[in-house]
Design a protein around this motif. Structure first.
Motif, PDB file in Angstrom:
ATOM      1  N   LYS A 132       0.854  -1.184   0.000  1.00  0.00           N
ATOM      2  CA  LYS A 132       0.000   0.000   0.000  1.00  0.00           C
ATOM      3  C   LYS A 132       0.887   1.230   0.000  1.00  0.00           C
ATOM      4  CE  LYS A 132      -3.630  -2.212   2.840  1.00  0.00           C
ATOM      5  NZ  LYS A 132      -4.747  -2.048   1.889  1.00  0.00           N
ATOM      6  N   SER A 133       0.274   2.382  -0.024  1.00  0.00           N
ATOM      7  CA  SER A 133       1.046   3.623   0.032  1.00  0.00           C
ATOM      8  C   SER A 133       1.679   3.785   1.409  1.00  0.00           C
ATOM      9  CB  SER A 133       0.133   4.820  -0.250  1.00  0.00           C
ATOM     10  OG  SER A 133      -0.774   5.001   0.821  1.00  0.00           O
ATOM     11  N   ILE A 134       2.648   4.694   1.468  1.00  0.00           N
ATOM     12  CA  ILE A 134       3.277   5.006   2.756  1.00  0.00           C
ATOM     13  C   ILE A 134       2.216   5.442   3.766  1.00  0.00           C
ATOM     14  CG2 ILE A 134       4.860   6.606   3.901  1.00  0.00           C
ATOM     15  CD1 ILE A 134       6.440   6.660   1.207  1.00  0.00           C
ATOM     16  N   PHE A 135       1.329   6.316   3.326  1.00  0.00           N
ATOM     17  CA  PHE A 135       0.248   6.798   4.199  1.00  0.00           C
ATOM     18  C   PHE A 135      -0.608   5.646   4.705  1.00  0.00           C
ATOM     19  CE2 PHE A 135      -3.982   8.298   5.158  1.00  0.00           C
ATOM     20  CZ  PHE A 135      -3.791   9.506   5.819  1.00  0.00           C
ATOM     21  N   ASP A 136      -1.043   4.793   3.784  1.00  0.00           N
ATOM     22  CA  ASP A 136      -1.951   3.712   4.168  1.00  0.00           C
ATOM     23  C   ASP A 136      -1.275   2.648   5.022  1.00  0.00           C
ATOM     24  OD1 ASP A 136      -4.111   4.854   2.925  1.00  0.00           O
ATOM     25  OD2 ASP A 136      -3.873   3.746   1.050  1.00  0.00           O
ATOM     26  N   HIS A 175       1.849   9.114  -0.898  1.00  0.00           N
ATOM     27  CA  HIS A 175       0.953   8.246  -1.665  1.00  0.00           C
ATOM     28  C   HIS A 175       1.702   7.334  -2.633  1.00  0.00           C
ATOM     29  CE1 HIS A 175      -2.441  10.197   0.159  1.00  0.00           C
ATOM     30  NE2 HIS A 175      -1.936  11.375  -0.160  1.00  0.00           N
ATOM     31  N   GLU A 176       3.021   7.287  -2.474  1.00  0.00           N
ATOM     32  CA  GLU A 176       3.825   6.329  -3.221  1.00  0.00           C
ATOM     33  C   GLU A 176       3.887   5.013  -2.445  1.00  0.00           C
ATOM     34  OE1 GLU A 176       7.642   7.883  -4.211  1.00  0.00           O
ATOM     35  OE2 GLU A 176       6.831   9.771  -5.010  1.00  0.00           O
ATOM     36  N   PRO A 177       4.165   3.881  -3.106  1.00  0.00           N
ATOM     37  CA  PRO A 177       4.191   2.587  -2.411  1.00  0.00           C
ATOM     38  C   PRO A 177       5.274   2.529  -1.331  1.00  0.00           C
ATOM     39  CG  PRO A 177       4.112   2.285  -4.795  1.00  0.00           C
ATOM     40  CD  PRO A 177       4.379   3.751  -4.561  1.00  0.00           C
ATOM     41  N   GLY A 178       4.915   1.982  -0.204  1.00  0.00           N
ATOM     42  CA  GLY A 178       5.896   1.799   0.868  1.00  0.00           C
ATOM     43  C   GLY A 178       7.009   0.856   0.463  1.00  0.00           C
ATOM     44  N   THR A 179       6.705  -0.063  -0.443  1.00  0.00           N
ATOM     45  CA  THR A 179       7.713  -1.014  -0.909  1.00  0.00           C
ATOM     46  C   THR A 179       8.784  -0.350  -1.766  1.00  0.00           C
ATOM     47  OG1 THR A 179       6.219  -1.559  -2.740  1.00  0.00           O
ATOM     48  CG2 THR A 179       6.174  -3.004  -0.827  1.00  0.00           C
ATOM     49  N   GLY A 184      16.271   0.453   5.001  1.00  0.00           N
ATOM     50  CA  GLY A 184      16.220   1.135   6.290  1.00  0.00           C
ATOM     51  C   GLY A 184      14.964   1.966   6.451  1.00  0.00           C
ATOM     52  N   GLN A 185      14.544   2.615   5.380  1.00  0.00           N
ATOM     53  CA  GLN A 185      13.305   3.393   5.433  1.00  0.00           C
ATOM     54  C   GLN A 185      12.099   2.483   5.620  1.00  0.00           C
ATOM     55  OE1 GLN A 185      13.787   5.435   1.661  1.00  0.00           O
ATOM     56  NE2 GLN A 185      14.222   7.376   2.705  1.00  0.00           N
ATOM     57  N   GLN A 186      12.097   1.344   4.944  1.00  0.00           N
ATOM     58  CA  GLN A 186      10.998   0.393   5.120  1.00  0.00           C
ATOM     59  C   GLN A 186      10.903  -0.081   6.563  1.00  0.00           C
ATOM     60  OE1 GLN A 186      10.745  -2.902   2.376  1.00  0.00           O
ATOM     61  NE2 GLN A 186      11.302  -1.645   0.617  1.00  0.00           N
TER      62      GLN A 186
END
Length: 284
Positions: A132-136, A175-179, A184-186
């Motif tokens: 999902k997005s970073i937000f979601d 709203h970009e994908p968290g993947t 490290g950011q993940q």
């Protein structure tokens, strides 16, 4: 983090291999301040006929970091996952003794598992953001569990991303994908996702093992900052990391708790010979 970094000497003697701790910035807070948030009393756990944990008794103190160290297969990850009952779907698992959260049995009949896992968050060895997005990723738990009104979700997401030291890096790409984030950011996104459910306890199972040194340093600094608000238990194979980030350390071997105490004491003057052997590299 430089004031708490651990260094090894180059001397050839085994005793010199023990991690050397610099003075801790929070030395005044390394003593228990009340009843443990999580407490094991003679806790045993088995997979089928194999007993993995053999009468573990220890307390995880409030607003402190407790590290669990030990060789591979010693039961440290099993203990951590037992705290929020991550083994529920596995066949033929058994437990005995007590495992308590705020004085109440984690395994009491009728225990609400959704509530337990909200109160006891988990961060795994490898980052596992939702597709999902970073937000979601951050908003999903509070939305599903109805912990926050929809209109308040943006504020919650920002707060959790700030707590995870990630907001400034992703605020323009929510709203970009968290993947699509770096490893490290993940991992910090997964920490923010856990924090969004307002847990009391945060469990971390080898949270830096898949990260590079720079990302590891950021997560370690984050752990140090988060303990001001949360109770943290971390499993790590890296004794240097345990010495850097934790207030208390438990050494597990072959399913037994060999020694438990303040990190500085355990690493500089262990009571048990097996602890001494492990931290100086003579086995494990």
């Amino acid at each position: 983090m430089t004031s708490t970094l651990v260094e090894r000497t180059a001397m050839p003697h085994a005793s010199s291999l023990r991690p050397t701790l610099a003075p801790r910035r929070d030395a005044a807070r390394t003593h228990p301040t009340g009843a443990p948030v999580v407490e094991a009393r003679g806790f045993r756990f088995s997979y089928g006929a194999t007993e993995v944990l053999k009468g573990i008794s220890l307390g995880v103190e409030r607003h402190a970091v407790t590290a669990i160290i030990g060789p591979s297969g010693c039961g440290k990850s099993t203990f951590l996952r037992a705290i929020n009952r991550m083994h529920e779907l596995l066949p033929d698992v058994r437990h005995s003794g007590e495992l308590l959260l705020d004085g109440q049995s984690i395994y009491a009949p009728g225990r609400d598992l959704v509530d337990l896992r909200r109160r006891v968050g988990m961060v795994f060895q490898r980052p596992n953001p939702f597709p999902k997005s970073i937000f979601d990723n951050v908003a999903y738990g509070p939305a599903v569990n109805r912990l926050t009104l929809k209109r308040d979700l943006p504020e919650l997401v920002e707060r959790c991303l700030r707590q995870a030291a990630l907001w400034d890096e992703v605020k323009d790409r929510l709203h970009e994908p968290g993947t699509g984030l770096s490893g490290g950011q993940q991992q910090r996104l997964c920490i923010a996702r856990a924090l969004a459910n307002a847990p009391e306890v945060l469990l971390m199972d080898e949270p830096c093992s898949a990260l590079d040194p720079i990302a590891t340093q950021k997560v370690e600094q984050l752990i140090f900052e988060l303990k001001q608000q949360y109770t943290i238990a971390i499993v790590t194979h890296n004794m240097q990391q345990a010495a850097r980030v934790s207030d208390y350390t438990g050494f597990f071997d072959r399913g037994e708790l060999i020694e438990f105490g303040e990190t500085e004491q355990l690493f500089t003057a262990p009571v048990q010979e097996r602890t001494e052997a492990y931290i100086t590299g003579r086995f494990g």
